[in-house]
Design a protein around this motif. Structure first.
Motif, mmCIF file in Angstrom:
data_model
loop_
_atom_site.group_PDB
_atom_site.id
_atom_site.type_symbol
_atom_site.label_atom_id
_atom_site.label_comp_id
_atom_site.label_asym_id
_atom_site.label_seq_id
_atom_site.Cartn_x
_atom_site.Cartn_y
_atom_site.Cartn_z
ATOM 1 N N TYR A 133 34.958 39.391 49.627
ATOM 2 C CA TYR A 133 34.945 39.421 48.162
ATOM 3 C C TYR A 133 36.276 39.889 47.577
ATOM 4 N N GLU A 134 37.265 40.179 48.435
ATOM 5 C CA GLU A 134 38.569 40.599 47.923
ATOM 6 C C GLU A 134 39.164 39.465 47.095
ATOM 7 N N ASN A 135 39.746 39.823 45.943
ATOM 8 C CA ASN A 135 40.291 38.846 44.973
ATOM 9 C C ASN A 135 39.200 37.952 44.401
ATOM 10 N N ASP A 136 38.006 38.514 44.297
ATOM 11 C CA ASP A 136 36.886 37.779 43.707
ATOM 12 C C ASP A 136 36.172 38.697 42.716
ATOM 13 N N GLU A 165 42.868 50.695 35.674
ATOM 14 C CA GLU A 165 42.205 49.394 35.798
ATOM 15 C C GLU A 165 41.072 49.210 34.786
ATOM 16 N N TYR A 181 36.573 42.921 39.077
ATOM 17 C CA TYR A 181 37.414 42.127 39.986
ATOM 18 C C TYR A 181 37.804 43.008 41.168
ATOM 19 N N THR A 183 40.061 44.197 43.780
ATOM 20 C CA THR A 183 41.501 44.092 44.029
ATOM 21 C C THR A 183 41.864 44.408 45.474
ATOM 22 N N LYS A 184 41.123 45.324 46.115
ATOM 23 C CA LYS A 184 41.499 45.731 47.468
ATOM 24 C C LYS A 184 40.293 46.306 48.201
ATOM 25 N N HIS A 200 42.582 43.394 35.234
ATOM 26 C CA HIS A 200 43.425 42.461 36.006
ATOM 27 C C HIS A 200 43.376 41.065 35.386
ATOM 28 N N ASP A 202 43.543 38.209 36.789
ATOM 29 C CA ASP A 202 42.730 37.274 37.566
ATOM 30 C C ASP A 202 41.240 37.406 37.276
ATOM 31 N N LYS A 205 40.442 34.492 35.218
ATOM 32 C CA LYS A 205 40.310 33.257 35.992
ATOM 33 C C LYS A 205 38.909 33.133 36.567
ATOM 34 N N ARG A 206 38.433 34.202 37.180
ATOM 35 C CA ARG A 206 37.109 34.161 37.813
ATOM 36 C C ARG A 206 35.995 33.995 36.776
#
Length: 425
Positions: A133-136, A165, A181, A183-184, A200, A202, A205-206
């Motif tokens: 799920y990282e970057n999701d 954040e 989101y 991130t890490k 973030h 992104d 985007k999601r």
């Protein structure tokens, strides 16, 4: 303990997915340490687990030598031959030294090892699950907060949301459902640690991928995002299908799609613009809702000057420069916005500067040359003026030769020019 141990290993393998061999290897290593610690033995020992009966056996390992210097580590050749005639120098012999009460120590050690392996296995399972799920984007429930983090329950684990954040001015209450989101994801000694964000770029985007099927399918692509979390964001989109309008698709019928995202982000304004391969067109779109008259680029500095109508200058710059700042982030260019009147004034000033270049050049010569090489600036200017007069006379002579002027008219023009010079003097 034998049957209980075997049952425990079977259960561990079935429920937690931990192989028996891994637990047994760890258990044997732990029992070696426990034996040396409890019985004060410095000898080489090995622990062997009986897979059929579930019992533990401790063996002292000794090397066959000619002369014994340490009986805990060595055995003489004579003793070795008494045990078995096949032994030779350098061989190792195992002697069982299992204490009578070793079962109690083995049980305690086994319990500790199994618990440790269970914790490690659970951590690895959680890490392997959430690393995907990282970057999701994920949905979680706000659990609690302290001066550093807000803790968001993602199901099997709590994620941390730092102040940097978070969306400014957004209030988080326990039991609130929020989308975050990831991130890490880190696998630390204390277990998996998950860091999430609400600010973030992104995340947008999601969210658009969830709300707009065309983006998820790849028909419409988000090329870039510029965001000031909680206030305003700009998204550049393009369509791979000529029949589909990328901006209208993202906005949705009556703005339903984009409104769902705005509601999730607590009222953050969205500007959706069309991406273009032409930088000038893309920058003009990015400065929406302002109209752009002209765009001039400086490729070396990666910047551009954008001219807008006078009445739209404040609209192009935006409140506290926000519109221009977001457009610069979106396009990747440094943007200098000027009104039409300011641009005209700049050009006029440039032309005036060009007319005064003669005197400026002479003065610069006087400043840059040494005392020995210093020249009279007035003489320089006079020589330039004399040259201009000579060129004027030559032009008159040319006109006479070509028949445009007769000799009398030429003389009159020369006399008139000389009279003008006397008047000026």
């Amino acid at each position: 303990m034998g049957k209980e141990m075997l049952n425990a290993l079977d259960t561990l393998e079935q429920e937690k997915g931990i192989a028996k061999e891994i637990v047994i290897d760890a258990l044997e290593a732990a029992l070696v340490s426990a034996y040396k610690r409890n019985y004060g033995q410095a000898q080489n020992v090995e622990v062997e687990f009986d897979m059929k009966k579930g019992n533990m056996h401790v063996y002292s390992v000794k090397e066959v030598v000619d002369v014994v210097f340490d009986s805990r580590l060595e055995v003489s050749m004579e003793e070795a031959l008494d045990i078995n005639k096949a032994y030779e120098l350098g061989d190792t012999i195992r002697f069982e030294v299992t204490p009578k009460d070793f079962g109690r120590i083995a049980a305690q050690t086994a319990k500790q090892v199994i618990m440790q392996r269970v914790r490690e296995a659970e951590r690895n399972i959680i890490y392997n699950e959430f690393i995907t799920y990282e970057n999701d984007i994920m949905q979680g429930i706000v659990e609690r907060q302290d001066h550093r983090y807000i803790y968001v329950n993602l199901g099997k684990i709590e994620a941390v949301l730092s102040k940097q954040e978070q969306i400014p001015n957004e209030v988080y209450k326990p039991h609130d459902r929020i989308k975050v989101y990831v991130t890490k994801v880190e696998n630390t000694s204390k277990g998996p640690q998950i860091f999430v964000s609400r600010s973030h770029p992104d995340l947008l985007k999601r969210l658009f991928e969830q709300e707009v099927p065309e983006i998820y399918d790849g028909i419409v692509e988000i090329k870039s995002v510029a965001r000031e979390a909680g206030d305003r964001a700009k998204i550049a989109v393009m369509s791979r299908d000529e029949n589909i309008d990328p901006v209208g698709t993202c906005v949705g019928p009556k703005g339903q799609r984009v409104q769902a995202i705005v509601s999730e982000l607590k009222g953050e304004n969205m500007d959706i613009v069309e991406w273009s391969a032409d930088p000038a067109t893309f920058i003009a779109n990015a400065l929406n809702p302002a109209q752009v008259v002209n765009v001039t680029f400086n490729e070396k500095e990666g910047s551009c000057v954008v001219v807008v109508p006078d009445y739209q200058l404040s609209l192009a710059i935006g409140k506290r420069g926000q519109n221009a700042r977001l457009a610069a982030k979106l396009t990747g260019f440094k943007i200098d916005i000027k009104s039409e009147s300011d641009m005209e004034a700049s050009l006029e000033a440039l032309e005036e500067t060009g007319l005064e270049r003669t005197e400026d050049y002479a003065e610069s010569l006087e400043e840059t040359m040494s005392a020995e090489e210093a020249i009279d600036v007035e003489n320089v200017i006079e020589s330039i003026e004399d040259q201009e007069d000579l060129e004027s006379d030559l032009r008159i002579d040319d006109d006479v030769e070509e028949g445009n002027l007769d000799s009398e008219e030429a003389e009159e023009m020369i006399e008139l020019a000389e009279d003008e010079n006397h008047v000026e003097e």
